[in-house]
Scaffold this motif. Structure first.
Motif, mmCIF file in Angstrom:
data_model
loop_
_atom_site.group_PDB
_atom_site.id
_atom_site.type_symbol
_atom_site.label_atom_id
_atom_site.label_comp_id
_atom_site.label_asym_id
_atom_site.label_seq_id
_atom_site.Cartn_x
_atom_site.Cartn_y
_atom_site.Cartn_z
ATOM 1 N N UNK A 1 9.306 4.544 27.956
ATOM 2 C CA UNK A 1 8.749 5.106 26.683
ATOM 3 C C UNK A 1 9.464 6.163 26.514
ATOM 4 N N UNK A 2 10.020 6.207 25.046
ATOM 5 C CA UNK A 2 10.726 7.319 24.425
ATOM 6 C C UNK A 2 10.054 8.899 24.739
ATOM 7 N N UNK A 3 10.949 9.587 24.482
ATOM 8 C CA UNK A 3 10.335 10.995 24.883
ATOM 9 C C UNK A 3 10.544 11.876 23.525
ATOM 10 N N UNK A 4 9.525 12.757 23.271
ATOM 11 C CA UNK A 4 9.467 13.385 22.006
ATOM 12 C C UNK A 4 9.701 14.891 22.470
ATOM 13 N N UNK A 5 10.857 15.481 22.229
ATOM 14 C CA UNK A 5 11.108 16.744 22.660
ATOM 15 C C UNK A 5 11.779 17.558 21.541
ATOM 16 N N UNK A 6 11.624 19.014 21.885
ATOM 17 C CA UNK A 6 12.352 19.865 20.724
ATOM 18 C C UNK A 6 13.962 19.990 21.147
ATOM 19 N N UNK A 7 14.866 20.093 20.122
ATOM 20 C CA UNK A 7 16.054 20.123 20.281
ATOM 21 C C UNK A 7 16.627 20.841 18.977
ATOM 22 N N UNK A 8 17.900 21.512 19.161
ATOM 23 C CA UNK A 8 18.536 22.191 18.228
ATOM 24 C C UNK A 8 19.629 21.104 17.362
ATOM 25 N N UNK A 9 19.439 21.198 16.095
ATOM 26 C CA UNK A 9 20.264 20.163 15.360
ATOM 27 C C UNK A 9 21.034 20.915 14.229
ATOM 28 N N UNK A 10 22.365 20.338 14.031
ATOM 29 C CA UNK A 10 22.850 20.865 12.778
ATOM 30 C C UNK A 10 23.044 19.584 11.792
ATOM 31 N N UNK A 11 22.640 19.884 10.671
ATOM 32 C CA UNK A 11 22.201 18.736 9.616
ATOM 33 C C UNK A 11 23.520 18.799 8.669
ATOM 34 N N UNK A 12 24.126 19.821 8.364
ATOM 35 C CA UNK A 12 25.351 19.924 7.303
ATOM 36 C C UNK A 12 26.045 21.032 7.890
ATOM 37 N N UNK A 13 27.452 20.861 7.277
ATOM 38 C CA UNK A 13 28.438 21.832 7.863
ATOM 39 C C UNK A 13 28.053 23.142 7.097
ATOM 40 N N UNK A 14 28.087 24.155 7.910
ATOM 41 C CA UNK A 14 27.878 25.580 7.585
ATOM 42 C C UNK A 14 26.402 25.961 7.396
ATOM 43 N N UNK A 15 25.464 24.962 7.493
ATOM 44 C CA UNK A 15 24.045 25.314 7.341
ATOM 45 C C UNK A 15 23.590 25.742 8.615
#
Length: 361
Positions: A1-15
């Motif tokens: 079963x897939x796991x829902x977790x907190x994570x740090x994401x970079x969505x766009x350059x410089x953001x």
């Protein structure tokens, strides 16, 4: 079963980096699911965030990590549930031309996962260096897991996953520092400090730290520097020569990766000496050197990929040295933070206030 977790994401350059809920798959063949205990905040992650490494946004950041294997996929035999592991971004394939020639530290076809971690809307994330460990759980290739002594603190152990191993290996593996050598290290961030410590451990008699920040130069003595050079106040090439009998150092490590520091490294080395570039340059940086000087000075100009390390060999050895009090990994940890403060850690790193911030989970 897939796991829902907190994570740090970079969505766009410089953001700014954002903390989001992501979906991590169960491990498939050749994969492992790891409960992340600690992950260092590395300059490489900042390069991803700024758009300096690839354009395949969004990225799942974090790669200097240690944790415990939760489960493994079919056919995985090298690690098992409950193993304490350090993650690495060079999972040796065993079959590329480098591996076949007995040089697995150059592996040209490192293994990775086939299943992506995704955002809530199903958008696949590209994991930084194939790891993506600013997260509560990370799916990686089993070969990216190196089992080490569980007595090691996760916050320190994870740093071997990138910066510390890169700096240590730049001096010891790529530079070949040995007893009696003189060594200069230009740039005293986490990678440079590890190069200093590696040079001392290898038996260098004179270890010279060069930086523009007096705070880092003060710290450098605790990592093995016998001398320090403030390159804002003096010519570093002249200073290194004066400290080495007028000759220059046997090995000079450029842990910055700028044209000016590379030229300094080139001219601060002795005849037949070695220059090691381990600082990562940006794509727009170029260097010019008189070809006659390149020929006439002899020696070697080398680039160090991941400290030319072999994780299965080097991680357990360095953890053992740490536990025996001979290689102090704890010294590299400036602060511990949680996932909500990763962007703040990037800011502090950019201002030169820390060697390594480490996320604790």
């Amino acid at each position: 079963m897939p796991h829902q977790v907190k994570a740090v994401v970079a969505r766009a350059p410089g953001a700014p980096a954002t903390l989001e809920t992501v979906t991590v798959p169960d491990p498939g063949p050749g994969e492992a699911l790891v409960n992340i205990q600690a992950c260092g905040v590395c300059h490489t992650d900042l390069h991803y965030l700024q758009g300096g490494i690839g354009t395949e946004f969004p990225f799942l950041l974090g790669h200097e990590a240690a944790g415990v294997v939760e489960s493994v996929g079919p056919d995985v035999t090298d690690v098992a549930e409950g193993d304490f592991v350090i993650l690495n971004w060079r999972a040796v394939c065993g079959s590329c031309r480098a591996c076949r020639r007995g040089r697995p530290w150059y592996c040209f076809d490192s293994l990775g996962v086939t299943q992506p971690t995704t955002l809530d809307d199903g958008t696949p994330l590209v994991a930084a260096l194939g790891i993506g460990a600013f997260a509560e759980k990370a799916l990686v290739a089993a070969g990216q897991c190196t089992k080490v002594n569980a007595a090691a603190p996760a916050a320190a152990a994870g740093l071997l996953g990138c910066g510390v191993m890169a700096g240590f290996g730049a001096a010891v593996h790529t530079g070949g520092v040995s007893r009696g050598d003189t060594v200069a290290v230009i740039g005293c961030g986490g990678v440079g400090m590890a190069a200093l410590a590696g040079a001392e451990l290898a038996g260098a008699t004179r270890v010279i730290a060069v930086d523009i920040d007096a705070r880092k130069l003060d710290l450098a003595r605790g990592f093995g520097a016998t001398h320090t050079v403030d390159s804002t106040a003096t010519d570093p090439v002249q200073a290194v020569r004066e400290l080495t009998g007028g000759f220059g150092a046997d090995v000079v490590v450029d842990a910055v990766g700028r044209p000016e520091t590379y030229r300094q490294a080139f001219y601060a080395r002795d005849l037949a000496g070695t220059v090691v570039l381990v600082g990562v340059p940006t794509a727009d940086r170029t260097v010019q050197l008189p070809l006659l000087d390149v020929f006439g000075r002899g020696g070697a100009l080398k680039s160090s990929w991941y400290g030319d390390c072999l994780p299965s060999r080097d991680f357990p050895q360095l953890i053992d040295l740490h536990l025996r009090g001979r290689f102090d990994l704890d010294r590299f940890v400036s602060e511990t933070i949680d996932l909500t403060d990763v962007q703040g850690a990037f800011d502090r790193m950019s201002r030169g206030e820390v060697l390594r911030s480490v996320v604790r989970l």
